[in-house]
Design an enzyme around this catalytic site. Structure first.
Site, PDB file in Angstrom:
ATOM      1  N   ASP A  29       0.823  -1.213   0.000  1.00  0.00           N
ATOM      2  CA  ASP A  29       0.000   0.000   0.000  1.00  0.00           C
ATOM      3  C   ASP A  29       0.861   1.268   0.000  1.00  0.00           C
ATOM      4  O   ASP A  29       0.360   2.377   0.180  1.00  0.00           O
ATOM      5  CB  ASP A  29      -0.984   0.014   1.191  1.00  0.00           C
ATOM      6  CG  ASP A  29      -0.259   0.006   2.532  1.00  0.00           C
ATOM      7  OD1 ASP A  29       0.997  -0.020   2.538  1.00  0.00           O
ATOM      8  OD2 ASP A  29      -0.931   0.028   3.580  1.00  0.00           O
ATOM      9  N   ASP A  33       5.364  -1.283   7.168  1.00  0.00           N
ATOM     10  CA  ASP A  33       4.500  -1.917   8.164  1.00  0.00           C
ATOM     11  C   ASP A  33       5.281  -2.916   9.016  1.00  0.00           C
ATOM     12  O   ASP A  33       6.460  -3.181   8.761  1.00  0.00           O
ATOM     13  CB  ASP A  33       3.302  -2.587   7.480  1.00  0.00           C
ATOM     14  CG  ASP A  33       3.725  -3.328   6.216  1.00  0.00           C
ATOM     15  OD1 ASP A  33       4.680  -4.123   6.314  1.00  0.00           O
ATOM     16  OD2 ASP A  33       3.133  -3.080   5.144  1.00  0.00           O
ATOM     17  N   ASP A 102       8.706   3.485  21.464  1.00  0.00           N
ATOM     18  CA  ASP A 102       8.765   4.941  21.596  1.00  0.00           C
ATOM     19  C   ASP A 102       7.582   5.369  22.459  1.00  0.00           C
ATOM     20  O   ASP A 102       6.425   5.095  22.116  1.00  0.00           O
ATOM     21  CB  ASP A 102       8.650   5.567  20.199  1.00  0.00           C
ATOM     22  CG  ASP A 102       9.392   6.880  20.090  1.00  0.00           C
ATOM     23  OD1 ASP A 102       9.328   7.678  21.043  1.00  0.00           O
ATOM     24  OD2 ASP A 102      10.024   7.117  19.037  1.00  0.00           O
ATOM     25  N   ASP A 203       9.996  10.200  24.280  1.00  0.00           N
ATOM     26  CA  ASP A 203       9.893  11.386  23.434  1.00  0.00           C
ATOM     27  C   ASP A 203       9.900  12.661  24.293  1.00  0.00           C
ATOM     28  O   ASP A 203       9.198  12.730  25.311  1.00  0.00           O
ATOM     29  CB  ASP A 203       8.575  11.283  22.651  1.00  0.00           C
ATOM     30  CG  ASP A 203       8.460  12.292  21.537  1.00  0.00           C
ATOM     31  OD1 ASP A 203       9.306  12.273  20.628  1.00  0.00           O
ATOM     32  OD2 ASP A 203       7.526  13.113  21.565  1.00  0.00           O
ATOM     33  N   GLU A 245      14.721  11.501  25.249  1.00  0.00           N
ATOM     34  CA  GLU A 245      15.086  12.572  24.321  1.00  0.00           C
ATOM     35  C   GLU A 245      15.082  13.878  25.108  1.00  0.00           C
ATOM     36  O   GLU A 245      14.056  14.282  25.646  1.00  0.00           O
ATOM     37  CB  GLU A 245      14.086  12.646  23.171  1.00  0.00           C
ATOM     38  CG  GLU A 245      14.473  13.685  22.128  1.00  0.00           C
ATOM     39  CD  GLU A 245      13.325  14.079  21.195  1.00  0.00           C
ATOM     40  OE1 GLU A 245      13.605  14.563  20.097  1.00  0.00           O
ATOM     41  OE2 GLU A 245      12.152  13.924  21.583  1.00  0.00           O
ATOM     42  N   HIS A 319      15.207  10.301  12.947  1.00  0.00           N
ATOM     43  CA  HIS A 319      14.137  10.671  12.007  1.00  0.00           C
ATOM     44  C   HIS A 319      13.869  12.179  11.981  1.00  0.00           C
ATOM     45  O   HIS A 319      13.056  12.630  11.192  1.00  0.00           O
ATOM     46  CB  HIS A 319      12.859   9.925  12.389  1.00  0.00           C
ATOM     47  CG  HIS A 319      12.363  10.336  13.747  1.00  0.00           C
ATOM     48  ND1 HIS A 319      13.059  10.056  14.907  1.00  0.00           N
ATOM     49  CD2 HIS A 319      11.274  11.035  14.122  1.00  0.00           C
ATOM     50  CE1 HIS A 319      12.405  10.559  15.934  1.00  0.00           C
ATOM     51  NE2 HIS A 319      11.327  11.157  15.500  1.00  0.00           N
ATOM     52  N   ASP A 320      14.512  12.932  12.866  1.00  0.00           N
ATOM     53  CA  ASP A 320      14.320  14.394  12.899  1.00  0.00           C
ATOM     54  C   ASP A 320      15.517  15.140  12.300  1.00  0.00           C
ATOM     55  O   ASP A 320      15.476  16.363  12.194  1.00  0.00           O
ATOM     56  CB  ASP A 320      14.146  14.884  14.344  1.00  0.00           C
ATOM     57  CG  ASP A 320      12.891  14.347  15.005  1.00  0.00           C
ATOM     58  OD1 ASP A 320      11.883  14.164  14.297  1.00  0.00           O
ATOM     59  OD2 ASP A 320      12.915  14.122  16.230  1.00  0.00           O
TER      60      ASP A 320
HETATM   61  C1  GLC Z   1      10.183  14.439  19.150  1.00  0.00           C
HETATM   62  C2  GLC Z   1      10.109  13.505  17.975  1.00  0.00           C
HETATM   63  C3  GLC Z   1       9.587  14.272  16.794  1.00  0.00           C
HETATM   64  C4  GLC Z   1       8.211  14.769  17.131  1.00  0.00           C
HETATM   65  C5  GLC Z   1       8.216  15.582  18.431  1.00  0.00           C
HETATM   66  C6  GLC Z   1       6.831  15.755  18.953  1.00  0.00           C
HETATM   67  O1  GLC Z   1      11.105  15.461  18.974  1.00  0.00           O
HETATM   68  O2  GLC Z   1      11.354  12.921  17.751  1.00  0.00           O
HETATM   69  O3  GLC Z   1       9.574  13.508  15.629  1.00  0.00           O
HETATM   70  O4  GLC Z   1       7.714  15.563  16.094  1.00  0.00           O
HETATM   71  O5  GLC Z   1       8.923  14.939  19.450  1.00  0.00           O
HETATM   72  O6  GLC Z   1       6.325  14.536  19.422  1.00  0.00           O
HETATM   73 CA    CA Z   2       2.064  -1.444   4.029  1.00  0.00          CA
END
Ligand code: GLC
Ligand code: CA
Length: 542
Positions: A29, A33, A102, A203, A245, A319-320
């Site tokens: 899709d 996943d 997470d 987070d 974090e 990912h940020d």
């Molecule tokens: C953290 C995450 C980020 C998210 C933010 C709000 O910094 O790593 O991707 O947008 O928190 O949850």
């Molecule tokens: Ca998928």
């Protein structure tokens, strides 16, 4: 295999972050996943990682790609079912790989049942799970600006109140002052521990103890009290690994977070090193070239400051953040050399390394037309800066350099259509360089970035000096080389990195003249380091 029931097992571990939307799409899709992750466990085992930090997979309207959770105890259907999740936890464990979930505890989605209840009326028991202030539509309680743009306050007319949100309007902040809410969160965490999850990434954890009346978001007055309670009530297994974090962490705070008695967390992600290439006083979009001397001093401060007193996490990507090879290396001619050099610099240090998906392939940044981006932060920045009078080109340059979607393009598995990520058009475009940069090509090439990471991981498990050697920075004033030693009782490590695309003359310090070369991205030559050359050397002390 590591004994993961013991406190501290994560000190010799290496973790791998998966951003599920972009990892592998098993059902065609266009969106990654859980089944896709299960298919690639063999790949991760081959790399040698001990655990997966899984970015959020819980039910979510996906305004912020899962960092807006509408049900902590359900899986987002597009990612799969709870049975898929159970299977992932089980199959990973069989390969010695732990699942680290997470935890987004600072805020929920506005679609969460608690917030929907809270909206009903001020007397609703869930109302106090969130942060409210009375007001009139034209006068927010103060001028605090949200991370993704706009005010931190959104007005709800029928309540005649504003709710507080540090991030998007759809991410209302939870009120940690409320003990009933805190208990509810601890119970939710136990649900996941009972499922076999072996740790958590927390987070924006240093933003939970907010005090909006004093305009405090990070490092609030009750932060450490809350963390101690969280640890005491929810993280009761000896072996759970927890990483917070913490954008606002300095060395002193990090000592507290990662104190060796386990009172708070195992470690934190701190961002001092990552923010060095940002204009002082500016935002992350206002970037400058990396000041290497300052990076070295920063690493020295953290290495020495936590040695024996806390624990570091080691990372350059997530990912940020933009791709490190594009950021601090050279994603053109010396892509492979510089990706290996940056890894060498990091993997010689004390702490627990985190690999972000695709980093082990040397994946690079991307440039897209503005409409093709998905990230709400990018979209808000674009609108906000244009409105402020910035030029279009300037804004796009910032997005190319620092936008979060650089890290979120699909994993490049092969040279097949859509990079082997999916049978369908992916939710975010694949980087056009996938025909050359992909896992299949890397696995067929013993000189690839993948096998270099595999060697680094294996070396860290082989020699105790990686875990407990003390750090000494050499040549602190050099603007081209980053060299340091790690020294333990009977052994010593020398790490040598050329951060430039030029050859630099170099002579090893005398005690290492005949040291054993553990790893390098070149065949060593006497007296010189080639562009982005890196060496890791080892000697036994008498
Ligand atoms: C953290 C995450 C980020 C998210 C933010 C709000 O910094 O790593 O991707 O947008 O928190 O949850
Ligand atoms: Ca998928």
């Amino acid at each position: 295999m590591l004994d993961k029931t013991k406190f501290g097992w994560w000190k010799s571990a290496v973790f791998y972050q998966i951003y599920p939307k972009s990892f592998l799409d098993a059902n065609g899709d266009g969106i990654g996943d859980i089944r896709g992750i299960i298919q690639k466990l063999g790949y991760l085992e081959k790399l040698g990682v001990d655990g997966i930090w899984l970015s959020p997979v819980c039910a979510s309207p996906q305004v912020d790609n899962g960092y807006d959770i509408s049900d902590y105890q359900a899986i987002w259907p597009t990612f799969g079912t709870m049975e898929d999740m159970d299977l992932l936890i089980r199959e990973a464990k069989e390969r010695g790989i732990s699942i680290i979930m997470d935890l987004v505890l600072n805020h929920t989605s506005d679609q969460h049942r608690w917030f929907q209840e809270a909206l009903k009326d001020r007397e609703n028991p869930y109302h106090d799970y969130y942060v409210w202030r009375d007001g009139t539509p034209d006068a927010p309680p103060n001028d605090m600006q949200a991370v993704f743009g706009g005010s931190m306050w959104t007005y709800v007319p029928h309540l005649r109140q504003y709710y507080f949100h540090q991030f998007a309007v759809q991410q209302p902040d939870l009120n940690w002052e409320n003990p009933v809410l805190r208990r509810e969160l601890y119970d939710m965490i136990r649900f996941w521990v009972d499922k076999g999850v072996e740790g958590f990434r927390l987070d924006v954890i240093d933003q939970i103890a907010k005090d909006p009346d004093r305009k405090i978001t990070g490092n609030g007055p009750r932060l450490h009290e809350f963390l101690e309670e969280l640890s005491r009530e929810a993280f009761i297994e000896e072996g759970l690994v927890t990483v917070g974090e913490a954008w606002g962490a300095d060395v002193e705070r990090a000592r507290k977070y990662s104190a060796q008695d386990g009172r708070e967390l195992s470690m934190v992600f701190q961002f001092e090193h990552i923010c060095l290439d940002q204009k002082p006083g500016g935002e992350k979009w206002d970037w400058i070239p990396l000041p290497l001397v300052r990076l070295k001093r920063c690493v020295e401060r953290w290495q020495q400051g936590l040695h024996g007193q806390g624990w570091n996490s080691l990372f350059m990507n997530n990912h940020d953040l933009p791709r490190i090879v594009s950021r601090w290396g050279d994603d053109g001619k010396y892509r492979v050399e510089s990706a290996k050099m940056l890894a060498t610099m990091l993997y010689g240090l004390e702490g627990t390394p985190y690999i972000y998906q695709g980093e082990e392939l040397g994946m690079t940044n991307i440039r897209l037309p503005i409409e093709a981006y998905d990230d709400l932060e990018i979209k808000n920045l674009y609108a906000e800066r244009l409105a402020k009078g910035y030029g279009e080109e300037e804004v796009m340059a910032s997005i190319y350099a620092r936008g979060r979607d650089n890290a979120r393009t699909p994993m490049q598995w092969s040279a097949a259509e859509h990079a082997g990520f999916s049978q369908a058009e992916p939710w975010l475009p694949v980087n056009p360089n996938y025909r050359e940069i992909n896992a299949q090509a890397a696995l067929a090439d013993p000189g690839s970035v993948f096998f270099y990471y595999q060697s680094l991981i294996a070396l860290r498990k082989c020699y105790p000096v990686f875990q407990d050697g003390s750090f000494t920075l050499l040549e602190p004033e050099s603007e081209r080389l980053f060299t340091y030693t790690r020294s333990a009782e009977t052994e010593e490590l020398l790490v040598v990195c050329n951060f430039t695309g030029e050859s630099v003359p170099y002579l090893r310090p005398e005690p290492f003249a005949n040291a054993e070369l553990l790893l390098s991205n070149y065949e060593p030559a006497a007296g010189v380091l080639r562009p982005y050359e890196a060496q890791m050397l080892y000697r036994r002390k008498r």
